[in-house]
Enzyme design. Structure first.
Site, PDB file in Angstrom:
ATOM      1  N   LYS A 164      43.929  39.554  28.837  1.00 25.32           N
ATOM      2  CA  LYS A 164      42.895  40.081  27.925  1.00 25.32           C
ATOM      3  C   LYS A 164      41.940  40.884  28.800  1.00 25.32           C
ATOM      4  O   LYS A 164      41.185  40.321  29.585  1.00 25.32           O
ATOM      5  CB  LYS A 164      42.169  38.917  27.232  1.00 25.32           C
ATOM      6  CG  LYS A 164      41.478  39.253  25.935  1.00 25.32           C
ATOM      7  CD  LYS A 164      40.199  40.034  26.067  1.00 25.32           C
ATOM      8  CE  LYS A 164      39.079  39.315  26.778  1.00 25.32           C
ATOM      9  NZ  LYS A 164      38.051  40.227  27.310  1.00 25.32           N
ATOM     10  N   CYS A 196      30.986  42.014  42.469  1.00 28.43           N
ATOM     11  CA  CYS A 196      30.427  40.676  42.704  1.00 28.43           C
ATOM     12  C   CYS A 196      30.267  40.389  44.189  1.00 28.43           C
ATOM     13  O   CYS A 196      29.658  39.397  44.554  1.00 28.43           O
ATOM     14  CB  CYS A 196      31.253  39.620  41.997  1.00 28.43           C
ATOM     15  SG  CYS A 196      32.957  39.728  42.417  1.00 28.43           S
ATOM     16  N   GLU A 255      22.045  37.937  40.280  1.00 30.64           N
ATOM     17  CA  GLU A 255      22.984  38.995  40.678  1.00 30.64           C
ATOM     18  C   GLU A 255      22.493  40.306  40.039  1.00 30.64           C
ATOM     19  O   GLU A 255      22.365  40.379  38.812  1.00 30.64           O
ATOM     20  CB  GLU A 255      24.380  38.621  40.173  1.00 30.64           C
ATOM     21  CG  GLU A 255      25.482  39.402  40.816  1.00 30.64           C
ATOM     22  CD  GLU A 255      26.866  38.869  40.418  1.00 30.64           C
ATOM     23  OE1 GLU A 255      27.021  38.342  39.297  1.00 30.64           O
ATOM     24  OE2 GLU A 255      27.798  39.007  41.227  1.00 30.64           O
TER      25      GLU A 255
HETATM   26  C1  SIN Z   1      36.492  43.432  45.122  1.00 35.48           C
HETATM   27  O1  SIN Z   1      37.662  43.106  44.947  1.00 35.48           O
HETATM   28  O2  SIN Z   1      36.146  43.999  46.143  1.00 35.48           O
HETATM   29  C2  SIN Z   1      35.420  43.169  44.098  1.00 35.48           C
HETATM   30  C3  SIN Z   1      35.859  42.341  42.982  1.00 35.48           C
HETATM   31  C4  SIN Z   1      34.799  42.038  41.950  1.00 35.48           C
HETATM   32  O3  SIN Z   1      33.712  42.602  41.944  1.00 35.48           O
HETATM   33  O4  SIN Z   1      35.075  41.183  41.097  1.00 35.48           O
END
Ligand code: SIN
Length: 471
Positions: A167, A277, A374
């Site tokens: 999904k 992230c 974040e």
């Molecule tokens: C990454 O793979 O470098 C980042 C992955 C993400 O932001 O979830």
């Protein structure tokens, strides 16, 4: 890109995909309700054992075809990523290569899913282990890497002999659909890898966690949603991999190569306009060099070119949507109201509603919301610290533990700090840690499990032990 848009545009489709740079709708796609996904799970479940029985070498060669097709379509896929997610085209080209690298890697790793023989505890017994596919899997993928986060889950699943239903994020279903089309062209049976866009993700997550034909869920997204899914998955004691939020510290010690640290900071903080992230979320800078670091960083940040991702030379694209923009603006406003100073940026960019100026904030303290949330935007908050102990204390003072970075040259300090940081991944004198060859994942509330590397395959395998007796 047009061939993919033509293939997936459905005038009656309930999911509108828009370009974050302009807000214009680029396509409408067909969506799936839980009732419509049920027969898809049935087919994936029925086909999985057939797929699993094929020799690993056959699966590897199909995955290799898929890798070749993805790379042959690199430019078109990159345009699709930029159109639906906004990132600059150079970054999108890089994402396609990064995403394809997982397919290539797992095509090879799937052939090495070795079991073992264990020295026996009795003369008439033998102990051995084999690895077998988990079964039918489900994945829920994010909008910030519409290609790479799909391949990082689907390639190991297929290599291991699993089937998988994905999904994709509501904002970015097109790249996932394109990957599915290329996989089928490469020889993956259509029931084995399906993409099911939806307008409302919650019932789909619930279905994935409650249907006993599905044996594993892999999710990349927020910690709040990850916790909910984990709770739901607990009902069936389902295997879960969770790649959740982070609050990455980026520490610059006084013995660092400052120019290298500034370049690392740009690479880590401003990738995808700060929407990853693993982006640096807090810059911890030792007090003796803070002024020089901020002045060098601000000069580089002020020079970053903002614009629509498809335009030449653009380095910072739009944020994904208005909610993403408002969050960034409110974090900056809160910090400034509590005493932070804007070294550069600090407002909407003139390019459009979703664009935020690349920003550096100084004088940031831990009572400001920006130090604990974040950001997911192009804002670099700078906090100063006095010594190594204080830096480690501030860095670890978060419930998250995904990525951390630091710059230092003293070898003793490098080892001490690397070991003391409570994070799943640490960049030492480097701002970019992502690669298919290394295990990506977090500790604490940043998640469970690892993606990429040889460990990423194990997430889709069960370990069976057999005792051969009466010899
Ligand atoms: C990454 O793979 O470098 C980042 C992955 C993400 O932001 O979830």
């Amino acid at each position: 890109m047009q061939k993919f848009l033509d293939a997936f545009h459905d005038e009656a489709g309930k999911l509108s995909v828009d370009d974050p740079a302009t807000g214009r709708i680029i396509a409408k796609v067909k969506t799936y309700s839980p009732g419509e996904i049920d027969p898809i799970i049935d087919a994936a479940w029925a086909g999985q054992s057939v797929w699993a029985r094929r020799p690993a070498k056959d699966r590897a060669s199909i995955l290799r075809n898929w890798f070749n097709l993805v790379m042959a379509n690199q430019a078109e896929l990159a345009q699709l990523i930029t159109a639906e997610c906004g990132k600059p085209i150079a970054e999108s080209m890089g994402e396609v290569a990064y995403g394809a690298a997982f397919i290539d890697w797992f095509a090879e790793e799937g052939r090495r899913a070795y079991g073992e023989t264990v020295p026996s505890m009795a003369p008439d017994k033998r102990v051995l282990t084999i690895k077998q596919p988990v079964g039918t899997c489900a994945a829920i993928t994010p909008w910030n890497f519409p290609v790479a986060m799909v391949t990082r889950k689907v390639a190991p699943a297929l290599a291991a002999g699993c089937s998988i239903i994905v999904k994709p994020a509501e904002a970015t279903p097109l790249s996932a659909l394109a990957l599915e089309q290329l996989a089928v062209e490469a020889g993956v049976p259509s029931a084995i890898f399906r993409v099911t866009p939806a307008t409302d993700p919650a019932p789909i997550g619930k279905l994935f966690c409650s249907d006993t034909r599905i044996r594993k869920l892999s999710f990349t997204g927020s910690t709040a949603v990850g916790k909910k899914l984990m709770e739901q998955a607990a009902q069936n004691v389902m295997k879960v991999s969770l790649e959740l939020g982070g609050n990455a510290p980026f520490i610059v010690f006084d013995d660092a190569d400052l120019d290298a640290a500034v370049e690392g900071a740009i690479a880590s903080k401003f990738r995808n306009a700060g929407q990853t992230c693993v982006c640096a979320n807090r810059f911890l800078v030792q007090d003796g060099i803070a002024e020089e670091f901020v002045s060098k960083l601000s000069a580089r940040v002020a020079d970053l070119q903002v614009g629509a991702g498809r335009e030449d030379g653009v380095q910072i694209g739009p944020l994904i949507n208005r909610a993403g923009f408002s969050k960034v603006q409110s974090l900056v406003d809160d910090a400034v109201a509590k005493g932070a100073k804007i070294a550069t940026g600090g407002a909407r960019a003139s390019n459009g509603d979703n664009f935020y100026q690349p920003t550096v904030l100084t004088g940031v303290t831990s009572d400001m919301t920006i130090a604990s949330k974040e950001i997911f935007g192009p804002v670099a908050p700078v906090i100063s610290f006095h010594d190594e102990t204080e830096a480690i204390r501030i860095a670890n003072d978060t419930p998250f533990g995904l990525a951390a970075y630091f710059y230092a040259r003293d070898v003793g300090r490098v080892w001490r700090v690397m070991e003391a940081l409570e994070f799943g991944m640490v960049g030492v004198n480097d701002g970019v840690i992502s690669t298919e060859v290394a295990p990506f994942g977090g500790i604490k509330q940043s998640g469970l499990g690892r993606e990429g590397s040889r460990h990423g395959l194990d997430e889709y395998l069960e370990l069976k032990y057999a005792l051969m007796s009466g010899l």
